[in-house]
Design a protein around this motif. Structure first.
Motif, PDB file in Angstrom:
ATOM      1  N   VAL A   1       0.835  -1.203   0.000  1.00  0.00           N
ATOM      2  CA  VAL A   1       0.000   0.000   0.000  1.00  0.00           C
ATOM      3  C   VAL A   1       0.871   1.256   0.000  1.00  0.00           C
ATOM      4  O   VAL A   1       0.585   2.221  -0.714  1.00  0.00           O
ATOM      5  N   ALA A   2       1.949   1.235   0.769  1.00  0.00           N
ATOM      6  CA  ALA A   2       2.855   2.388   0.818  1.00  0.00           C
ATOM      7  C   ALA A   2       3.475   2.635  -0.554  1.00  0.00           C
ATOM      8  O   ALA A   2       3.595   3.792  -0.986  1.00  0.00           O
ATOM      9  N   ALA A   3       3.856   1.578  -1.248  1.00  0.00           N
ATOM     10  CA  ALA A   3       4.426   1.721  -2.586  1.00  0.00           C
ATOM     11  C   ALA A   3       3.398   2.309  -3.550  1.00  0.00           C
ATOM     12  O   ALA A   3       3.720   3.148  -4.399  1.00  0.00           O
ATOM     13  N   MET A   4       2.152   1.883  -3.396  1.00  0.00           N
ATOM     14  CA  MET A   4       1.076   2.393  -4.244  1.00  0.00           C
ATOM     15  C   MET A   4       0.903   3.900  -4.025  1.00  0.00           C
ATOM     16  O   MET A   4       0.778   4.671  -4.989  1.00  0.00           O
ATOM     17  N   LEU A   5       0.919   4.323  -2.770  1.00  0.00           N
ATOM     18  CA  LEU A   5       0.775   5.744  -2.450  1.00  0.00           C
ATOM     19  C   LEU A   5       1.974   6.549  -2.959  1.00  0.00           C
ATOM     20  O   LEU A   5       1.799   7.646  -3.494  1.00  0.00           O
ATOM     21  N   ASP A   6       3.170   5.996  -2.813  1.00  0.00           N
ATOM     22  CA  ASP A   6       4.365   6.681  -3.305  1.00  0.00           C
ATOM     23  C   ASP A   6       4.315   6.847  -4.821  1.00  0.00           C
ATOM     24  O   ASP A   6       4.721   7.879  -5.353  1.00  0.00           O
TER      25      ASP A   6
ATOM     26  N   SER B   1       4.429  10.357  -6.794  1.00  0.00           N
ATOM     27  CA  SER B   1       5.485  10.687  -7.757  1.00  0.00           C
ATOM     28  C   SER B   1       4.897  11.141  -9.088  1.00  0.00           C
ATOM     29  O   SER B   1       5.522  11.911  -9.812  1.00  0.00           O
ATOM     30  N   LYS B   2       3.699  10.690  -9.399  1.00  0.00           N
ATOM     31  CA  LYS B   2       3.040  11.090 -10.643  1.00  0.00           C
ATOM     32  C   LYS B   2       2.081  12.258 -10.439  1.00  0.00           C
ATOM     33  O   LYS B   2       1.325  12.613 -11.331  1.00  0.00           O
ATOM     34  N   ASN B   3       2.095  12.839  -9.237  1.00  0.00           N
ATOM     35  CA  ASN B   3       1.263  13.994  -8.882  1.00  0.00           C
ATOM     36  C   ASN B   3      -0.232  13.717  -8.988  1.00  0.00           C
ATOM     37  O   ASN B   3      -1.019  14.633  -9.182  1.00  0.00           O
ATOM     38  N   THR B   4      -0.632  12.458  -8.847  1.00  0.00           N
ATOM     39  CA  THR B   4      -2.057  12.154  -8.778  1.00  0.00           C
ATOM     40  C   THR B   4      -2.584  12.585  -7.420  1.00  0.00           C
ATOM     41  O   THR B   4      -3.682  13.116  -7.300  1.00  0.00           O
ATOM     42  N   ILE B   5      -1.780  12.346  -6.381  1.00  0.00           N
ATOM     43  CA  ILE B   5      -2.040  12.903  -5.056  1.00  0.00           C
ATOM     44  C   ILE B   5      -0.766  13.638  -4.639  1.00  0.00           C
ATOM     45  O   ILE B   5       0.310  13.376  -5.173  1.00  0.00           O
ATOM     46  N   SER B   6      -0.881  14.532  -3.676  1.00  0.00           N
ATOM     47  CA  SER B   6       0.301  15.277  -3.258  1.00  0.00           C
ATOM     48  C   SER B   6       1.198  14.386  -2.398  1.00  0.00           C
ATOM     49  O   SER B   6       0.733  13.430  -1.776  1.00  0.00           O
ATOM     50  N   LYS B   7       2.491  14.728  -2.348  1.00  0.00           N
ATOM     51  CA  LYS B   7       3.420  13.915  -1.563  1.00  0.00           C
ATOM     52  C   LYS B   7       3.112  14.010  -0.072  1.00  0.00           C
ATOM     53  O   LYS B   7       3.332  13.050   0.672  1.00  0.00           O
ATOM     54  N   ASN B   8       2.566  15.148   0.363  1.00  0.00           N
ATOM     55  CA  ASN B   8       2.204  15.285   1.773  1.00  0.00           C
ATOM     56  C   ASN B   8       1.036  14.381   2.130  1.00  0.00           C
ATOM     57  O   ASN B   8       1.009  13.788   3.203  1.00  0.00           O
TER      58      ASN B   8
ATOM     59  N   LEU C   1      -0.983   9.641   4.918  1.00  0.00           N
ATOM     60  CA  LEU C   1      -1.681   8.358   4.896  1.00  0.00           C
ATOM     61  C   LEU C   1      -0.772   7.232   5.382  1.00  0.00           C
ATOM     62  O   LEU C   1      -1.194   6.384   6.187  1.00  0.00           O
ATOM     63  N   LYS C   2       0.479   7.218   4.924  1.00  0.00           N
ATOM     64  CA  LYS C   2       1.405   6.163   5.341  1.00  0.00           C
ATOM     65  C   LYS C   2       1.655   6.231   6.845  1.00  0.00           C
ATOM     66  O   LYS C   2       1.708   5.196   7.516  1.00  0.00           O
ATOM     67  N   SER C   3       1.789   7.442   7.367  1.00  0.00           N
ATOM     68  CA  SER C   3       2.022   7.611   8.795  1.00  0.00           C
ATOM     69  C   SER C   3       0.837   7.096   9.611  1.00  0.00           C
ATOM     70  O   SER C   3       1.010   6.374  10.598  1.00  0.00           O
ATOM     71  N   LYS C   4      -0.368   7.456   9.183  1.00  0.00           N
ATOM     72  CA  LYS C   4      -1.567   7.021   9.908  1.00  0.00           C
ATOM     73  C   LYS C   4      -1.733   5.511   9.843  1.00  0.00           C
ATOM     74  O   LYS C   4      -2.153   4.871  10.813  1.00  0.00           O
ATOM     75  N   LEU C   5      -1.400   4.928   8.688  1.00  0.00           N
ATOM     76  CA  LEU C   5      -1.495   3.475   8.561  1.00  0.00           C
ATOM     77  C   LEU C   5      -0.476   2.780   9.455  1.00  0.00           C
ATOM     78  O   LEU C   5      -0.790   1.761  10.088  1.00  0.00           O
ATOM     79  N   ALA C   6       0.733   3.336   9.527  1.00  0.00           N
ATOM     80  CA  ALA C   6       1.759   2.747  10.394  1.00  0.00           C
ATOM     81  C   ALA C   6       1.330   2.815  11.853  1.00  0.00           C
ATOM     82  O   ALA C   6       1.514   1.850  12.614  1.00  0.00           O
ATOM     83  N   LYS C   7       0.737   3.935  12.250  1.00  0.00           N
ATOM     84  CA  LYS C   7       0.236   4.060  13.629  1.00  0.00           C
ATOM     85  C   LYS C   7      -0.873   3.049  13.900  1.00  0.00           C
ATOM     86  O   LYS C   7      -0.942   2.439  14.960  1.00  0.00           O
ATOM     87  N   HIS C   8      -1.747   2.875  12.905  1.00  0.00           N
ATOM     88  CA  HIS C   8      -2.855   1.926  13.049  1.00  0.00           C
ATOM     89  C   HIS C   8      -2.314   0.512  13.231  1.00  0.00           C
ATOM     90  O   HIS C   8      -2.787  -0.224  14.105  1.00  0.00           O
ATOM     91  N   ILE C   9      -1.322   0.145  12.436  1.00  0.00           N
ATOM     92  CA  ILE C   9      -0.746  -1.207  12.535  1.00  0.00           C
ATOM     93  C   ILE C   9      -0.080  -1.388  13.884  1.00  0.00           C
ATOM     94  O   ILE C   9      -0.179  -2.456  14.493  1.00  0.00           O
TER      95      ILE C   9
END
Length: 85
Positions: free
Chosen positions: A51-56, A60-67, A72-80
């Motif tokens: 999932v993290a690779a998918m978000l990255d 990188s393609k500016n579909t979503i912002s890097k922030n 999202l990755k931070s919140k998912l890591a906290k959830h796990i």
């Protein structure tokens, strides 16, 4: 309506890219949603890098912002981390 060939091509390209971006963004949102629903820590830890690779990739393609990807990755890591083993 566009009169120049170049502007007609630009319209075609924009439509194609929009559909592609919508597909990948929706797929990533579903992956994030499914990861948040997981209650098994081992399964969630195994799924997180995918999932993290998918978000990255989206960032990188500016579909979503890097922030947004980072948040999202931070919140998912906290959830796990909160899931009891």
């Amino acid at each position: 309506m566009a009169n120049h060939d170049s502007s007609k091509k630009r319209i075609r390209q924009t439509a194609t890219r929009r559909l592609r971006n919508r597909y990948y963004a929706k797929t990533a949102r579903n992956a994030v949603r499914n990861l948040r629903k997981m209650t098994d820590k081992a399964a969630a830890e195994a799924k997180y890098p995918e999932v993290a690779a998918m978000l990255d990739r989206l960032a990188s393609k500016n579909t979503i912002s890097k922030n947004k990807a980072s948040n999202l990755k931070s919140k998912l890591a906290k959830h796990i981390a909160k899931i009891s083993a």
